[in-house]
Motif scaffolding. Structure first.
Motif, PDB file in Angstrom:
ATOM      1  N   PRO A  58       6.208   4.261   0.517  1.00 41.62           N
ATOM      2  CA  PRO A  58       6.389   3.652  -0.821  1.00 41.62           C
ATOM      3  C   PRO A  58       5.163   2.646  -1.514  1.00 41.62           C
ATOM      4  CG  PRO A  58       8.327   3.966  -0.164  1.00 41.62           C
ATOM      5  CD  PRO A  58       7.575   3.911   1.218  1.00 41.62           C
ATOM      6  N   SER A  59       5.186   2.498  -2.215  1.00 44.77           N
ATOM      7  CA  SER A  59       3.966   1.869  -2.510  1.00 44.77           C
ATOM      8  C   SER A  59       4.929   0.875  -3.819  1.00 44.77           C
ATOM      9  CB  SER A  59       2.715   2.388  -3.378  1.00 44.77           C
ATOM     10  OG  SER A  59       3.183   2.980  -5.366  1.00 44.77           O
ATOM     11  N   LYS A  60       3.421  -0.827  -4.166  1.00 49.27           N
ATOM     12  CA  LYS A  60       3.680  -1.343  -5.592  1.00 49.27           C
ATOM     13  C   LYS A  60       3.865  -0.663  -6.768  1.00 49.27           C
ATOM     14  CE  LYS A  60       1.496  -4.957  -2.873  1.00 49.27           C
ATOM     15  NZ  LYS A  60       0.240  -5.884  -2.727  1.00 49.27           N
ATOM     16  N   ALA A  61       4.516  -1.472  -7.340  1.00 52.69           N
ATOM     17  CA  ALA A  61       4.636  -1.270  -9.389  1.00 52.69           C
ATOM     18  C   ALA A  61       2.826  -0.603  -9.467  1.00 52.69           C
ATOM     19  CB  ALA A  61       5.504  -1.945  -9.378  1.00 52.69           C
ATOM     20  N   ARG A  79      -1.605  -2.906  -8.045  1.00 53.47           N
ATOM     21  CA  ARG A  79      -2.353  -1.823  -7.098  1.00 53.47           C
ATOM     22  C   ARG A  79      -3.683  -2.129  -7.762  1.00 53.47           C
ATOM     23  NH1 ARG A  79       0.413   4.083  -8.262  1.00 53.47           N
ATOM     24  NH2 ARG A  79       3.133   3.205  -7.261  1.00 53.47           N
ATOM     25  N   VAL A  80      -4.178  -2.713  -6.632  1.00 53.72           N
ATOM     26  CA  VAL A  80      -5.548  -2.993  -6.253  1.00 53.72           C
ATOM     27  C   VAL A  80      -6.706  -1.825  -6.194  1.00 53.72           C
ATOM     28  CG1 VAL A  80      -5.076  -5.127  -6.499  1.00 53.72           C
ATOM     29  CG2 VAL A  80      -5.476  -4.287  -4.647  1.00 53.72           C
ATOM     30  N   GLY A  81      -6.141  -0.988  -5.613  1.00 49.67           N
ATOM     31  CA  GLY A  81      -7.208   0.026  -4.653  1.00 49.67           C
ATOM     32  C   GLY A  81      -7.292  -0.285  -3.280  1.00 49.67           C
ATOM     33  N   ASP A  82      -6.306  -0.739  -2.213  1.00 43.10           N
ATOM     34  CA  ASP A  82      -6.679  -1.060  -0.900  1.00 43.10           C
ATOM     35  C   ASP A  82      -5.180  -0.800  -0.400  1.00 43.10           C
ATOM     36  OD1 ASP A  82      -6.065  -3.486  -0.992  1.00 43.10           O
ATOM     37  OD2 ASP A  82      -7.324  -4.715  -0.656  1.00 43.10           O
ATOM     38  N   GLU A  83      -5.591  -0.901   0.913  1.00 38.96           N
ATOM     39  CA  GLU A  83      -4.426  -0.295   1.512  1.00 38.96           C
ATOM     40  C   GLU A  83      -3.234  -1.781   1.174  1.00 38.96           C
ATOM     41  OE1 GLU A  83      -5.128  -3.611   5.485  1.00 38.96           O
ATOM     42  OE2 GLU A  83      -5.195  -0.942   5.810  1.00 38.96           O
TER      43      GLU A  83
END
Length: 241
Positions: free
Chosen positions: A120-123, A127-131
């Protein structure tokens, strides 16, 4: 690449690495080569999984350390791997190198006992567009079994900021540690999901060890993560009389 000479009683470790380069399979496995040699293993390194189809090579291997994310495996190589483990060869690995390998092979997934589903990803606004969008602060929590198991005894819970694996799994695993994915308004699930993070598995006469932390070299260099993996490799390896 392999150590040139081995004694009759020296155990043999086979490192198989490759697949997706984002998991740094060469640098990651190189971290553990000195440890294995210090523990008395002759180490052979292969850059493809074709070696699994070599019956003679597999018969003399006491421990396989696999770091092959995604990729594919032939029917012959998979059969060789499964038969070697069932005959007593240990199998160990971490993160995508073992739990996100050979997605198209149900027989491999059955051997390993857990399959990466997502991290799962951050809110969205973070997000900044990298890993790093998938690097979450989370805890690897020891189970009651894990607190007393030789692999994880004395380690305690591990706090990390890295990928948190959501794993599909089955009941043949002996789970030493878990991690829980919380409910967030930007994710579609409605209750917390707990996934195994460290587990062992018996397969015939062989042992399988899996740890899901290990996305990058810096995670593997965490003293607690590294200790768990080193102990896990030793636990999985076949003992010689």
């Amino acid at each position: 690449m392999s150590d040139r000479t081995t004694g009759d009683n020296e155990r043999r470790a086979l490192i198989v690495r490759g697949g997706w380069e984002g998991h740094q399979p060469v640098a990651a496995t190189d971290l553990f080569v000195p440890f294995l040699r210090a523990q008395g293993f002759a180490v052979r390194i292969e850059e493809t999984n074709a070696v699994y189809a070599d019956i003679d090579a597999m018969a003399e291997t006491d421990l396989i350390v696999q770091s092959v994310t995604m990729s594919e495996i032939s029917a012959e190589a998979l059969r060789g791997l499964r038969e070697a483990v069932a005959a007593g060869t240990g199998l160990a690995g971490w993160h995508g190198g073992i739990a996100d390998a050979y997605r198209g092979s149900s027989d491999y997934l059955q051997l390993i006992g857990g399959q990466f589903a997502t991290h799962p990803s951050k809110a969205p606004h973070d997000r900044v567009g990298d890993e790093s969008d998938n690097f979450l602060r989370h805890t690897i929590e020891m189970t009651a079994l894990g607190r007393d198991h030789e692999i994880t005894r004395g380690i305690g819970d591990i706090d990390l900021v890295t990928e948190q694996y959501w794993v599909l799994h089955d009941d043949l695993n002996d789970v030493l540690a878990t991690t829980t994915h919380p409910v967030q308004p930007y994710h579609p699930w409605q209750r917390p999901i707990t996934s195994p993070a460290v587990w062992t598995r018996l397969w015939g006469n062989g042992r399988v060890f899996v740890a899901t932390p290990g996305h990058s070299v810096d995670v593997l260099q965490d003293a607690r993560v590294r200790t768990v993996i080193e102990r896990g490799m030793l636990w999985a390896a076949r003992e010689r009389a």
